[in-house]
Each structure stands twice: as structure tokens, then as C-alpha cells.
Design a protein around this motif. Sequence first.
Motif: not given
Length: 929
Positions: A194-196, A201-205
Motif C-alpha cells: 500500500q505504501q509503495i 517510501e519512508a513508511a514502505a522501507l
Amino acid sequence: MDMDSASSVVLQALTQATSQDTAVLKPAEEQLRQWETQPGFYSVLLNIFNNHMLDVNVRWLAVLYFKNGIDRYWRRVAPHALSEEEKTSLRAGLITNFNEPVNQIATQIAVLIAKVARLDCPRQWPELIPILLESVKGQDGLQQHRALLTFYHVTKTLASKRLAQDRRLFQDLASGIYSFACSLWSHHTDCFLQQIYARDEAAALSSLERTLLSLKEIKLYLTLFSYPPFQGFLNAVFERLKQFLECCRQVGPESTCREKLEKTIILYTKVLLDFLEYHPCAFIPLIQRSLEFAVSYVFTPSGEGVTFERFIVQCMNLIKMIVKNDAYKPAKNIDDSKPESLEAHKIKTAFFTHPTLTEIGRRLVSHYFLLTEEELAMWEEDPESFAVEETGGDSWKYSLRPCTEVLFLDIFHNYSQTLTPVLLDMVQNLQGPTNVEDPVQLLMKDAVYNAVGLAAYELFDNVDFDQWFKNQLLGELQVSHHRYKLIRRRVIWLIGQWISVKFKSDLRPLLYEVILSLMQDPDLVVRQLQASSQCFLFLVMSEMDHKCIRPYVGCLVQYLPLLWKQSEEHNMLRCAILTTLIHLVQGLGAESKNLYPFLLPVIQLSTDVSQPPHVYLLEDGLELWLVTLENSPAITPELLRIFQNMSALLELSSENLRTCFQIVNAYIYLSATEFLQNYAESLCRSFCDLLKDITNEGQVQVLKVVEIALKVSPILGAHMFQPLLPAVFRGIVDGERYPVVMSTYLGIMGRVLLQNSSFFSSLLTQMASECSQEMDQLLGSVIEMWVDRMDNITQPERRKLSSLALLSLLPSDNSVIQDKFCGIINICVEALHDVMTEDPETGTFKDCMLMSHFEEPKLSDDEEPPTEQDKRKKLLALEDPVHSVSLQQFVYEKLKAQQALMGDQGFGVLMETVDTELVRQLQEFLQGL
């Protein structure tokens, strides 16, 4: 240690120990070393690394000192062991909070907690797992990640425990945690996706890191157990892999997530590969899907734009493991086949249809075999390194080119009827000289010729190589255009591959002429020399295989010294001569002693670091020295004298160290008494210097020399290498962290304990004095660590040696040995599983490692005869307890002796300390005695 006053002085010492100034650094390290055994020191370290306001380097160092202290002082029986009160306080402090802001320190703390867990969980630390689970469920992102990181390292460490009751405890723990880990993995994966796609990107990482940790957790259970619920998870893996690969389209190379995303994709493939390796039968329902997935991404347009090299390698490994897996092949007699083997074979047969195999074969050669610009540049600039890259040991598992070639060979071997016409058609389309202005066609011809060379044995009945050589290849070798050197090199290599397969002897003079003409070309001599000499060597070796070399030895011995003298200014040519000599010695075997007047001065010069040519000749010179020793029928004064070159070679600490150690070992096998009496003292000095600054692999090579010396000559070996043995003893007691080093330590100590017990007693006395400890207490520490680290030992010979060595302590009325009786029996039962085979006719067990007499092996035409060293090893094995003592009989006799010493009642009480399942297995092995 008073906490308030101690904190400031320890903090100051740690700060100084991070200094780059050795005048400040060394005294601080010495002070910290002295404090290691002081009560309260580790409590101070805990407070320091938990204080986030302090310098990162200081906190890092505090964690490392704490972690190393666990190995040395946490066990109850260890010298200067921590008190139970301090350990209780430390355990509580370690899991108070999971909020370490620095990733590297967080990882070290997680490893540190796992080390304590291995010793204390769950008995002394029952609260650890519940607190970790609670913290993982928390809402705080940092706390959740750190707890998950710790959780992974703890379960990974607990999984390595070896006693039966410990394994049962872990299995109970794992069955309760698996579903939780799966839900974590699924949740964090969804969050990442969902985040990507939302470009956060920060949350996705952050989510990706948690996905990676939970996936590692699941992977751990997959390799240990094969629960049916895993099927659902593994099917989900394919869907998640496709989603993550599609993310590669969205995430560019510059994205902060890209590296972690690729790591996660590779971990997914490792999950599949590991499950296939450990549970091939449970993997059968996944064969079809695995093949469809891997083939579509590697051999169809589906993978374009989303795949990357490491992923392609993993997919190829997946296909290879399915194709080669013995569990998936029916027996020669179909009626003897297992149902699961037939099922797997049926799935594979249905998948690998003629069109699929044709497409795979063509794409492997025409796409993956093509040399890249980078490879061409490397070959141009550094042909030797390029050759090493092409043929490196296990590189097929990790690098695309060797992996491609291995997959090609495996598929070609299993489906040669389908693939042979495909390859021959590709050869036919490339007949005649190729246009030098067309680089694509040149690369394609190189690729196809590479395939024909690799598949030489498979193509034996389908290629008239002699005609092809005369009508096509010979002409290609004579094309002098500089762009055609790629094909000339490949043709020379190709001939080298076929020489030992199918090449008429009357064509060899023609080939000699071509090789010599190639070596005359100044532009080609450097680049072609390696390929040409390789081809020449194949010719020499093939002559040896047909036992035709001996009539020509006289000519060679006349020719080679002359060539050696004339090539004084041409070191590359001398390297080729050295390589020729290596194969000549291997072909002549013991008769190579007749070459010593020329051979030994060549070795002397090539391995003398004071002589300038050694820069070029050393590697081949060392190899020649080694094969000369391996094929020598007896030591000679001249051969012994060359060893004077070795001290300087060991000082170099170069990449040739491994060969140097092999040479030392060869001397020991050849003439242990004479060699050790002449050189052991200087060798010991060199080894002591080396061990101060050497890799773990290098350390193992040093220790193996000591182990072999003890094996060949237990009394003299222990005496000559005595200065090295206290460090081995300390390494065992301290719990050496590196498994291969620990395994070698235990191999050495096993030899001393079993074959030189008086020396072991004196060593134990010496170490007890140095450690200010009772001998019995120290012996208990050794046995406990031995049992704990038995999994570090992978070689069956060393595992049997460990059992024999620990059994040699029985019978005993020593309370410490009796206290460790359960562990000793555990090791014995495991070793019995390793070495005992069941006779299907009688139903009885026998020790498969026993050797009663030496027989000259009956060799087929394509097998190499044993070297003189091989024969020496066989004769030595006849006297080695590992091969001359029945473990089954030894266990029985030692247990009977212990029973006689203690009486039936006392012995019964002792046996009650052993796990009932182990007792049952032991009784099964000892039936009939």
C-alpha cells in the motif's frame, strides 16, 4: 565493583579504547581485559550501552565487551563465572525496553540476548518469549522492529540447541509462534505494498524491514519442520513474489527501497530453495508451480523489466535442484520406486515438453551464454582472472555465468535426446568463417562453441569431432584478424574439452603445429598462451590416460630443461612449463622421482621469495611442490631441504597460504618423524605469529596441520606442537564462536584425549593452574562445551572421534564426569546414527567406518590412480581408532565397565539422567552385544 564509581572509570576506559592513538588505545584495552572478571562489570556495560546520550562508538564497544563476556563467563561452570544474582539483574535489564535508535547496535544487542537465551531460556528466563511477543504486538514502530529483530535472533539460536529435551521445547515453542509469524508477515507485506504504491517510501522501507524479519523467522521453521500448514504459506509466496517483482517496475534504481526490495525477493526464493533442500517430498505439490514461475521469468518475456541478476540465478538454481533431485527420480526398476518419486517424475515429465525444453536450451545458449562487454573487457585486460572467474568453485550458486552453464549441463544430461538436435542445429547454422565485422555473430559462435565444449561427453555419439576439427575448427584457428581472437581462444578451449573425449592420435601433430604457431604471434602470445597451454596439457593428460606417456618421458625431460632455460625472460611461458610439469608428475606418480634432478631446482627457484621471478612463478611452483610430495614414494634430503623456503612464504600471509598448509601436511604424511624433528620448532613460531592476525579460514588451516600431526604421530605431534595447544584448550572452554574453528579445536582435543591421555592430563593441570580453577571443574567446562557445540562438527570422522574421546573418560567415579554422563551418551547416540548401517539380511548394525585391510582400488579407464599420499593415508587409517575401533563395541564395553564400577543400582540411577528416547535408541544399536 561499586556501580557509581565504576561507571565513570569504565566509561573513560571505553572512550580511550575507541581512540586511533595506540598509546591511548592499548592501556585502555588492557584495563578493560582485567575488569572482565570483576563482579558488576557487565552491569556497568549494560547501563552504558543503554544510555542513548553517549557516543555511538563507546556504546558499540560496550555491547561487544558484554557479548564476548557471555561466551566466557555466563556458564555456571566457567572460570570466573558471573554470580546468579548479577545474571538475574542483567536478564531483566536486557528486556526492559526495545528502543535502541542505532541499527547496528540494535542488531548486536539482539545477538547478545540470543546468546543468553541459548543458555538460560526457558528454564532460567521463562519471561523472555512472552515479553518479546508482547513488544512485537505493540504500536510503537521502533519498539516493534527491535523486538521483532530480537525475536528472530532468539528463535534462530534456540533452534541450534542439540539435546533432545531442548529440541522438544523448541518444537513446542515453534508450533505456537509459527502462525503468529505468518500473520505478522502478511500484515507488514500488505502495508508495504500500500505504501509503495502511495509513494510513501519512508513508511514502505520500515514495513519492508519488518516483512524481511518475519519472513526470516518463518524460513527458520520451514527448514526445521515440515508441517502441512506450510503448503498454504508457500503457495502464498509465489503470489507475493509476483507482487514484489512488479514493484521493481515502480521503484527505480535510485529509490531508497530498491536494495531492501531486492533482498526481500531473494529471501523469498531462498525460502523455496531451502524447503526443497530440506523437505523434497513435502515440496512435490509445489514442483509444477515452481517450474512455471521460474521458467516464465527467466526464459520468456514475462521477466523483462522486473528481473535482476541475483533473482535469475536463484530461479535457475530452483530449476536445477528440481531437475537433479534424486528424490524425484524413479528407480531403475519402476516397481522399486517410491510413490512420491513417481509422482514427482510424472509432474516433471508433463512440464518439460519438447517445445519447453527447446526454448530453454536455445535461450540458455543464445542469450545467457553470450559474453557481456564487461566480460570481454576483463578477458582483454586480465585473461588469468577471467579464467578463474569462469571456473571458480561454488560460483555457480551465486554468479550468473557459471550458474547458467551448470543449469545447461544438468538439463542437457537429463534431456539429451531432445536438446542434442537443438544444439547441433545451432552449430550447423554457424558453419564456415564468421564475418569479423559482425560482433553479434562472433559472440553467438563463441556461445555455441562453449555449449558444445561443456556438453562434450553428452555429444560423444552425435559429433564427429575429428572431421569437425579438420573441416571447420582448424581453419578458424588460422584466421588472423584481431577481432577473431575471441573465436580462436574459444576453439582452443573447445579442443581442450574434447581431447580426452574423442580425438584421434594421428591428428595431434597437426594440432601441435597450430598451437606453436599461435604462440609465435606476439599479439596473441599472452592472451592465447593460457588457452594453448591448456590444450597442450589436455593432450599430455590424455596420453597419460592411455598409458602412452612413459615412452616419451626421456624426450620431455630433455626438452623441458632446455625450454626452461631459454624462457628465463618469459615468465608466462615458465608458468606454462610449471603447469606441464604438474600434470607430468601426476601422470608418472611414484616414477616422478626420476625427474628430481630437474624438478627440485625448479621448485626451489619458483618458491624462493628472495628471487624476483617468484612474483610470477609462486602459485604454480607451490602447486608443483605439492603434487611432487603427494606422488613421492619416500623422503629425500633434497626434498626435505626445500622446506627452508616455507618460513618466508608463511610470513607473506598471501592467498597461497592454503597451498602452503597442504604442503606442510604432505610432508607430515610423507615422513612425520624426520620432518617434525627438523622443522616443527620453526613451524610453531610461524604459526604463533600467523594466529595473531589471520582470518578464521586461515586459523582453521593452521589448526588442521596440528590435527594431522596428532593423527599421524599422537605422541610426537603433541610434543612438537605443545605451544599451540593451550590456545586450543582455552578456545573450547571460552566457547569459540566460529563453528569451523570450534570443530577443529574439538578434533585436536579429541586426538589428544583419546590417543595421548597422559598429555591431556598434564595439559589440564597446566590450564587449571593458569585459570586458578580446580581441574575437575575445568574438565566439566570442557565436556559441557563439547556437548553443546557438537553440531559445529559436520564431518562424520570427527563426530565419531568425539564420541570415542569422551567415552574414554569412562569408567569413572568422578562426580563431574558422572554429572556430564547424559551429554556424553547424547553425543554417542548421534555418532552411532552417523556411522552405523543396518545389514538388511541379518537386521543387525555395523560400523561403516571400520577398515580391516588395505586394498588397491580397481580403477575404471576414466579414474585417476591413487597418489602415493592417498596410499599413505589409507595405511594410516588402518591404525586410526576412528577406522579401527567399533564405536558400537566401544560404547558397550565402556557402559559395562561403568556398571561394574558403580553396581547395578548406581548405574541405573545414572542412566535415569538420560532421555528415555535416547536410551531406547542406544539399546537398539547395542542389540546382540
